[in-house]
Design a protein around this motif. Structure first.
Motif, mmCIF file in Angstrom:
data_model
loop_
_atom_site.group_PDB
_atom_site.id
_atom_site.type_symbol
_atom_site.label_atom_id
_atom_site.label_comp_id
_atom_site.label_asym_id
_atom_site.label_seq_id
_atom_site.Cartn_x
_atom_site.Cartn_y
_atom_site.Cartn_z
ATOM 1 N N ASP A 62 0.827 -1.209 0.000
ATOM 2 C CA ASP A 62 0.000 0.000 0.000
ATOM 3 C C ASP A 62 0.859 1.256 0.000
ATOM 4 O O ASP A 62 0.476 2.286 -0.527
ATOM 5 N N ILE A 63 2.035 1.151 0.616
ATOM 6 C CA ILE A 63 2.952 2.284 0.693
ATOM 7 C C ILE A 63 4.009 2.192 -0.404
ATOM 8 O O ILE A 63 4.334 3.171 -1.049
ATOM 9 N N ASN A 64 4.566 1.003 -0.598
ATOM 10 C CA ASN A 64 5.629 0.764 -1.576
ATOM 11 C C ASN A 64 5.031 0.161 -2.842
ATOM 12 O O ASN A 64 5.092 -1.045 -3.062
ATOM 13 N N ILE A 65 4.432 0.990 -3.644
ATOM 14 C CA ILE A 65 3.767 0.529 -4.861
ATOM 15 C C ILE A 65 4.820 0.193 -5.912
ATOM 16 O O ILE A 65 5.661 1.027 -6.241
ATOM 17 N N PRO A 66 4.811 -1.058 -6.407
ATOM 18 C CA PRO A 66 5.796 -1.435 -7.427
ATOM 19 C C PRO A 66 5.700 -0.537 -8.664
ATOM 20 O O PRO A 66 4.602 -0.215 -9.127
ATOM 21 N N ASP A 67 6.854 -0.125 -9.156
ATOM 22 C CA ASP A 67 6.943 0.738 -10.331
ATOM 23 C C ASP A 67 8.146 0.261 -11.137
ATOM 24 O O ASP A 67 9.280 0.306 -10.639
ATOM 25 N N ALA A 68 7.910 -0.204 -12.363
ATOM 26 C CA ALA A 68 8.980 -0.798 -13.182
ATOM 27 C C ALA A 68 10.118 0.189 -13.435
ATOM 28 O O ALA A 68 11.295 -0.184 -13.390
ATOM 29 N N HIS A 69 9.788 1.459 -13.689
ATOM 30 C CA HIS A 69 10.827 2.461 -13.956
ATOM 31 C C HIS A 69 11.688 2.679 -12.706
ATOM 32 O O HIS A 69 12.917 2.698 -12.785
ATOM 33 N N ARG A 70 11.039 2.832 -11.554
ATOM 34 C CA ARG A 70 11.781 3.043 -10.307
ATOM 35 C C ARG A 70 12.618 1.807 -9.975
ATOM 36 O O ARG A 70 13.755 1.924 -9.520
ATOM 37 N N GLN A 71 12.065 0.617 -10.231
ATOM 38 C CA GLN A 71 12.811 -0.610 -9.966
ATOM 39 C C GLN A 71 14.069 -0.665 -10.822
ATOM 40 O O GLN A 71 15.141 -1.013 -10.355
ATOM 41 N N SER A 72 13.937 -0.263 -12.077
ATOM 42 C CA SER A 72 15.077 -0.242 -12.988
ATOM 43 C C SER A 72 16.163 0.712 -12.483
ATOM 44 O O SER A 72 17.353 0.402 -12.540
ATOM 45 N N GLU A 73 15.748 1.867 -11.961
ATOM 46 C CA GLU A 73 16.714 2.821 -11.400
ATOM 47 C C GLU A 73 17.449 2.215 -10.213
ATOM 48 O O GLU A 73 18.677 2.356 -10.086
ATOM 49 N N CYS A 74 16.723 1.543 -9.340
ATOM 50 C CA CYS A 74 17.346 0.929 -8.162
ATOM 51 C C CYS A 74 18.256 -0.227 -8.558
ATOM 52 O O CYS A 74 19.294 -0.439 -7.933
#
Length: 125
Positions: A62-74
């Motif tokens: 609910d707080i840490n919503i998966p996001d493919a772009h952000r995941q790629s950055e990390c």
């Protein structure tokens, strides 16, 4: 696996009040952060830097919503400089993408700011 305690590139040993906790989240988040809400959530708390087993934590979707772009950055961050995550009662409050990335790369122990009650100042036993 790297020893996260040996890496500590200048992270403070604690975030001593809700304002510092909110500032930490605000600094790392690419999203808009409601600092006042975070401060309210952690009234009377601080966060202490510790090594934690990432595989024992749950990610609050609910707080840490998966996001493919952000995941790629990390995923592109060097492990050695990946900032600590923020944890309360075994749940990741901030850093879900960093946590997923670290685990995927075999790093199961990492630094986290663990929320705890702040000690009451000025009281004597």
């Amino acid at each position: 696996m790297l020893d996260p305690q040996a890496l500590q590139p200048g992270f403070p040993p604690s975030l001593d009040d809700p304002v510092e906790i909110a500032a930490w989240v605000e600094t790392l988040s690419p999203y808009e952060v409601d600092a006042e809400r975070i401060e309210e959530m952690f009234t009377g708390c601080r966060a202490v830097l510790r090594s934690v087993d990432l595989t024992t934590l749950s990610i609050n979707e609910d707080i840490n919503i998966p996001d493919a772009h952000r995941q790629s950055e990390c995923d592109r961050l060097p492990i050695e400089t990946t900032p600590p995550i923020l944890v309360e009662e075994g749940k990741i409050i901030d850093g879900g993408h960093r946590c997923r990335s670290l685990i995927a790369r075999g790093q199961h122990v990492w630094l986290a700011y663990v929320i705890e009650d702040a000690p009451l100042m000025g009281l004597t036993p």
